[in-house]
Enzyme design. Sequence first.
Site, PDB file in Angstrom:
ATOM      1  NE  ARG A   1      -1.672  -2.704   2.500  1.00 17.17           N
ATOM      2  CZ  ARG A   1      -1.703  -3.538   2.661  1.00 17.17           C
ATOM      3  NH1 ARG A   1      -3.099  -3.740   2.072  1.00 17.17           N
ATOM      4  NH2 ARG A   1      -1.086  -4.701   2.346  1.00 17.17           N
ATOM      5  CB  THR A   2       3.339   2.983   2.872  1.00 16.38           C
ATOM      6  OG1 THR A   2       2.198   1.874   3.763  1.00 16.38           O
ATOM      7  CG2 THR A   2       4.164   3.877   2.802  1.00 16.38           C
TER       8      THR A   2
ATOM      9  NE  ARG B   1       6.781   0.858   5.102  1.00 12.44           N
ATOM     10  CZ  ARG B   1       5.664   0.040   5.046  1.00 12.44           C
ATOM     11  NH1 ARG B   1       5.664  -0.810   5.198  1.00 12.44           N
ATOM     12  NH2 ARG B   1       4.407   1.228   5.381  1.00 12.44           N
TER      13      ARG B   1
ATOM     14  CG  HIS C   1       3.067   3.880   8.698  1.00 10.02           C
ATOM     15  ND1 HIS C   1       3.250   4.885   7.737  1.00 10.02           N
ATOM     16  CD2 HIS C   1       2.704   2.884   8.588  1.00 10.02           C
ATOM     17  CE1 HIS C   1       3.016   4.166   6.843  1.00 10.02           C
ATOM     18  NE2 HIS C   1       2.834   2.744   6.824  1.00 10.02           N
TER      19      HIS C   1
ATOM     20  CE  LYS D   1      27.230  -4.957  -5.628  1.00  9.92           C
ATOM     21  NZ  LYS D   1      27.716  -3.767  -6.439  1.00  9.92           N
TER      22      LYS D   1
HETATM   23  N1   CP Z   1      -0.497  -0.207   5.978  1.00 14.21           N
HETATM   24  C1   CP Z   1       0.593  -0.500   5.439  1.00 14.21           C
HETATM   25  O1   CP Z   1       2.004   0.483   5.360  1.00 14.21           O
HETATM   26  O2   CP Z   1       1.190  -1.266   4.479  1.00 14.21           O
HETATM   27  P1   CP Z   1       2.144  -1.478   3.554  1.00 14.21           P
HETATM   28  O3   CP Z   1       2.961  -2.430   4.939  1.00 14.21           O
HETATM   29  O4   CP Z   1       1.566  -2.695   2.686  1.00 14.21           O
HETATM   30  O5   CP Z   1       3.053  -0.989   3.090  1.00 14.21           O
END
Ligand code: CP
Length: 301
Positions: free
Chosen positions: A54-55, A104, A132, A82
Amino acid sequence: QKHLLGIQDLSINDVNQILDEAKTFIKLNQSKNKRLNVLNGKTQINLFFEPSTRTQSSFELAGKRLGADVMSMNMANSAIKKGETLIDTAMTLNAMHPDIIVIRHQDSGACNLLSQKVNCAVLNAGDGSREHPTQALLDALTIINRKKKIEGLRVAICGDITHSRVARSNIYLLNMLGAEVNIIAPSNLMPKEIEKFGVNTFSDMKKGLKDCDIVMMLRLQNERMTSSFLSSNREYYEYYGLTPDKLSHAKEDALIMHPGPMNRGIEIDTKLADDINRSVIKEQVELGVAVRMACLKIFCE
Ligand code: CP
């Protein structure tokens, strides 16, 4: 340089600006021509060190719909494999003059560290178990879209709170926006420092769900657990899985949310996850694109 590192760094005015801007993108995303050129000539790099559906896809679509040049690095094939450090990777990418880096990372604090090393805006797309922020913002937009407000609502957040950056960002944001927050978790998944968060805590799900307007379920973050946290899926579902019986303790019009990815039959009954009257899980995904467009636009200006 402005960065989006966490809800904790935002003021109520910042939050309202993001949510108001996001609202203007909802219709655009539903229309035939989804293109605006407000980020023309800007370069966005997506750096995902952890899996994401999603993100990552919504940040990529958001950037493209705003006209930015978007590059999503394939970290499995990057020089990280590496032995290159996060900082050296960041300095390397910084030398290419990006305007935005979306990151992320599995380590709490990696986003903040990166933001100190580069000359562009850094947007947190999931920072260990810390924050998040765009997830909490899209959750807030989903609630406002359906309930027309957040202030005064009772919101239950249920499941693996200890390992959840989604829970932390949501607690900060819901508190800021005037909701009452009930946290429901087994004792081994309830953070020791929970009393600092200004929430009500419950180990009994039916008590925690009583009269709630919103029921937010969380994924068991097995990848962050050691053996001391693990319990059987069957037992977890019995006590903490969302079932029609447990949901009956919430308000009749309570909405069901889940940030995804979902473990059906462990955190949530599969029929409830797909219940078109109660579940807003797909709407969360839809509004995630609008929120990320708003964040890119605001933090890239
Ligand atoms: N909700 C969320 O962060 O989903 P993803 O891990 O698919 O990005």
